[in-house]
Design a protein around this motif. Structure first.
Motif, PDB file in Angstrom:
ATOM      1  N   ILE A  57      46.699  35.748  42.247  1.00 46.99           N
ATOM      2  CA  ILE A  57      46.829  36.240  43.626  1.00 46.99           C
ATOM      3  C   ILE A  57      47.067  37.746  43.623  1.00 46.99           C
ATOM      4  CG2 ILE A  57      48.248  36.128  45.709  1.00 46.99           C
ATOM      5  CD1 ILE A  57      48.751  33.182  45.086  1.00 46.99           C
ATOM      6  N   LEU A  58      47.880  38.208  42.674  1.00 48.45           N
ATOM      7  CA  LEU A  58      48.131  39.642  42.556  1.00 48.45           C
ATOM      8  C   LEU A  58      46.842  40.394  42.238  1.00 48.45           C
ATOM      9  CD1 LEU A  58      50.110  42.008  42.442  1.00 48.45           C
ATOM     10  CD2 LEU A  58      50.497  41.488  40.033  1.00 48.45           C
ATOM     11  N   VAL A  59      46.068  39.867  41.288  1.00 47.58           N
ATOM     12  CA  VAL A  59      44.792  40.499  40.937  1.00 47.58           C
ATOM     13  C   VAL A  59      43.872  40.558  42.157  1.00 47.58           C
ATOM     14  CG1 VAL A  59      42.671  40.234  39.594  1.00 47.58           C
ATOM     15  CG2 VAL A  59      44.894  39.919  38.498  1.00 47.58           C
ATOM     16  N   SER A  60      43.792  39.455  42.902  1.00 50.09           N
ATOM     17  CA  SER A  60      42.958  39.407  44.100  1.00 50.09           C
ATOM     18  C   SER A  60      43.427  40.424  45.134  1.00 50.09           C
ATOM     19  CB  SER A  60      42.980  37.997  44.696  1.00 50.09           C
ATOM     20  OG  SER A  60      42.215  37.946  45.885  1.00 50.09           O
ATOM     21  N   THR A  61      44.764  40.533  45.282  1.00 46.63           N
ATOM     22  CA  THR A  61      45.319  41.473  46.256  1.00 46.63           C
ATOM     23  C   THR A  61      45.029  42.917  45.869  1.00 46.63           C
ATOM     24  OG1 THR A  61      47.098  39.904  46.767  1.00 46.63           O
ATOM     25  CG2 THR A  61      47.429  42.200  47.427  1.00 46.63           C
ATOM     26  N   VAL A  62      45.244  43.226  44.581  1.00 40.47           N
ATOM     27  CA  VAL A  62      44.991  44.593  44.107  1.00 40.47           C
ATOM     28  C   VAL A  62      43.513  44.941  44.265  1.00 40.47           C
ATOM     29  CG1 VAL A  62      44.969  46.088  42.073  1.00 40.47           C
ATOM     30  CG2 VAL A  62      46.948  44.621  42.541  1.00 40.47           C
ATOM     31  N   HIS A  63      42.640  44.000  43.893  1.00 33.21           N
ATOM     32  CA  HIS A  63      41.214  44.248  44.030  1.00 33.21           C
ATOM     33  C   HIS A  63      40.836  44.484  45.489  1.00 33.21           C
ATOM     34  CE1 HIS A  63      37.020  42.928  44.733  1.00 33.21           C
ATOM     35  NE2 HIS A  63      36.785  43.634  43.632  1.00 33.21           N
ATOM     36  N   THR A  64      41.400  43.644  46.381  1.00 32.48           N
ATOM     37  CA  THR A  64      41.094  43.802  47.804  1.00 32.48           C
ATOM     38  C   THR A  64      41.613  45.142  48.325  1.00 32.48           C
ATOM     39  OG1 THR A  64      41.171  41.413  48.153  1.00 32.48           O
ATOM     40  CG2 THR A  64      41.463  42.812  50.090  1.00 32.48           C
ATOM     41  N   GLY A  65      42.827  45.514  47.902  1.00 33.87           N
ATOM     42  CA  GLY A  65      43.373  46.808  48.320  1.00 33.87           C
ATOM     43  C   GLY A  65      42.508  47.963  47.842  1.00 33.87           C
ATOM     44  N   TYR A  66      42.062  47.884  46.576  1.00 28.57           N
ATOM     45  CA  TYR A  66      41.187  48.928  46.049  1.00 28.57           C
ATOM     46  C   TYR A  66      39.859  48.969  46.802  1.00 28.57           C
ATOM     47  CZ  TYR A  66      38.225  51.478  42.767  1.00 28.57           C
ATOM     48  OH  TYR A  66      37.354  52.367  42.206  1.00 28.57           O
ATOM     49  N   PHE A  67      39.329  47.781  47.094  1.00 25.60           N
ATOM     50  CA  PHE A  67      38.061  47.697  47.815  1.00 25.60           C
ATOM     51  C   PHE A  67      38.202  48.311  49.211  1.00 25.60           C
ATOM     52  CE2 PHE A  67      35.566  45.291  50.955  1.00 25.60           C
ATOM     53  CZ  PHE A  67      34.285  45.591  50.524  1.00 25.60           C
ATOM     54  N   LEU A  68      39.292  47.959  49.900  1.00 26.37           N
ATOM     55  CA  LEU A  68      39.502  48.493  51.251  1.00 26.37           C
ATOM     56  C   LEU A  68      39.735  50.006  51.212  1.00 26.37           C
ATOM     57  CD1 LEU A  68      41.752  45.707  52.820  1.00 26.37           C
ATOM     58  CD2 LEU A  68      39.305  46.097  53.195  1.00 26.37           C
ATOM     59  N   LEU A  69      40.437  50.470  50.172  1.00 27.44           N
ATOM     60  CA  LEU A  69      40.645  51.912  50.031  1.00 27.44           C
ATOM     61  C   LEU A  69      39.323  52.634  49.831  1.00 27.44           C
ATOM     62  CD1 LEU A  69      42.545  54.337  49.709  1.00 27.44           C
ATOM     63  CD2 LEU A  69      42.713  53.796  47.271  1.00 27.44           C
TER      64      LEU A  69
END
Length: 359
Positions: free
Chosen positions: A138-150
């Protein structure tokens, strides 16, 4: 292989190591006194190598599954359409996928080591490892999503900045085109009146017609030289007007009287070219100018403004306006500086106040 692909592979490798370390670190924090940590010292090198390899594969699989789900959902359910649904669906799919990965890893361990009977403590530790793996996914998914949105935000900001620049460029091009169009209006407006006078002089007084043509050519030379310029020095414009007044005297005699009183400092400032000629021509066009009712035009200035004032005596039945006079001047000022002329009409006077600009 491109540098970008090499960089992406390097980042993936680092992330696999990070996930591997993170899983065991969180598992240790969850149960630091587990006997399993001491048992690692008794494992053979082959067993440690197998466990590390499988754990690294699990980390790689968690990264690929988490990022793959995020990419897949972005095409079908973008964050902008329904953020809450996207969050719940992405989290659910990630958890379910990691559960399957852990079940598959367990099957691999059973194949390698055979069926094992776990104690209650070992079963608890397995569940703890299971929970930690899910949390890390879940952390990996969250970090990836945050990076993608950034990245999306940075791209949007960059595109918005590019759009603003292009808009300003197009606006400037449009303004320049409009300005050139306005300048082109000056020639026919000026030439029509003076060629009409010249045609009359040729028949009535050829000698005066010759002098008139000489002055007309000097005036028109100034117009040709400066019509492509956005601004001219007020002193040069006044010198042009002085020559232009000869044409006025030939056309109207003493019926039109122009007085100029502008100081040296104001003469160093700038105005759009042919502006004064248009104002004088405009005043003559719209007012009576006779020996008994002469038209008086006064040109004065202070540090920031040029004043053109004429006595108001409107023509009873004026000709339709061509729209080149005040409108032309106002539009050119609007494009060049944003400062606009001030026009006022009283009972006896008509006043145009022009801003003096800087080069």
């Amino acid at each position: 292989m491109s540098d970008e692909k090499k960089y992406n592979r390097f980042v993936r490798l680092v992330l696999v190591l990070v996930v591997f370390v993170l899983i065991y670190f969180l598992a240790f924090l969850m149960n630091p006194f587990s006997p399993s940590w001491k048992e690692y010292a008794n494992h053979s090198a082959a067993d440690l190598a197998i466990e590390i390899a499988l754990s690294l594969l699990l980390g790689w699989a968690i990264i690929e599954v988490s990022t793959g789900i995020a990419h897949w959902l972005e095409r079908r359910l973008p964050w902008t359409s329904s953020p809450l649904r996207r969050f719940l669906l992405q989290t659910t799919l990630t958890v379910v996928s990691v559960v399957f990965l852990l079940v598959f890893q367990d099957l691999v361990f059973r194949i390698i080591y055979g069926e094992c009977c776990f104690s209650q403590q070992e079963s608890l530790e397995l569940w703890q490892f299971f929970v930690v793996s899910v949390l890390v996914s879940i952390l990996v998914s969250t970090v990836h999503t945050g990076y993608f949105l950034l990245q999306r935000w940075k791209t949007s900001m960059s595109e918005a900045a590019d759009l603003r620049v292009k808009t300003l460029e197009l606006k400037e091009i449009a303004m320049q085109a409009e300005l050139q169009s306005l300048k082109l209006q000056l020639d026919p407006h000026f030439m029509f009146n003076n060629f009409s006078t010249l045609s009359e002089l040729i028949n009535d007084d050829p000698a005066v017609a010759t002098r008139f043509l000489d002055n007309l050519s000097r005036v028109y030379r100034y117009m040709i030289q400066n019509v492509k310029r956005d601004l001219v020095q007020l002193g040069d414009e006044l010198a042009f007007v002085k020559a232009y007044l000869y044409l006025i005297r030939i056309r109207h005699g003493e019926n039109v009287q122009v007085t100029i009183g502008v100081g040296d400092e104001a003469r160093k400032r700038a105005i759009p070219p042919i502006t004064l000629q248009l104002l004088i021509e405009n005043a003559i066009k719209h007012n009576v100018a006779t020996a008994s009712q002469p038209l008086r035009i006064t040109v004065t200035a202070d540090d920031d403004w040029l004043y053109v004032i004429n006595n108001l005596q409107p023509i009873p039945n004026p000709m339709p306006s061509t729209g080149t006079g005040l409108a032309n001047i106002t539009d050119r000022y609007r494009i060049l500086s944003g400062r606009l002329p001030e026009v006022s009409q009283g009972l006896t006077e008509f006043t145009v106040v022009l801003p003096l600009l800087d080069f």
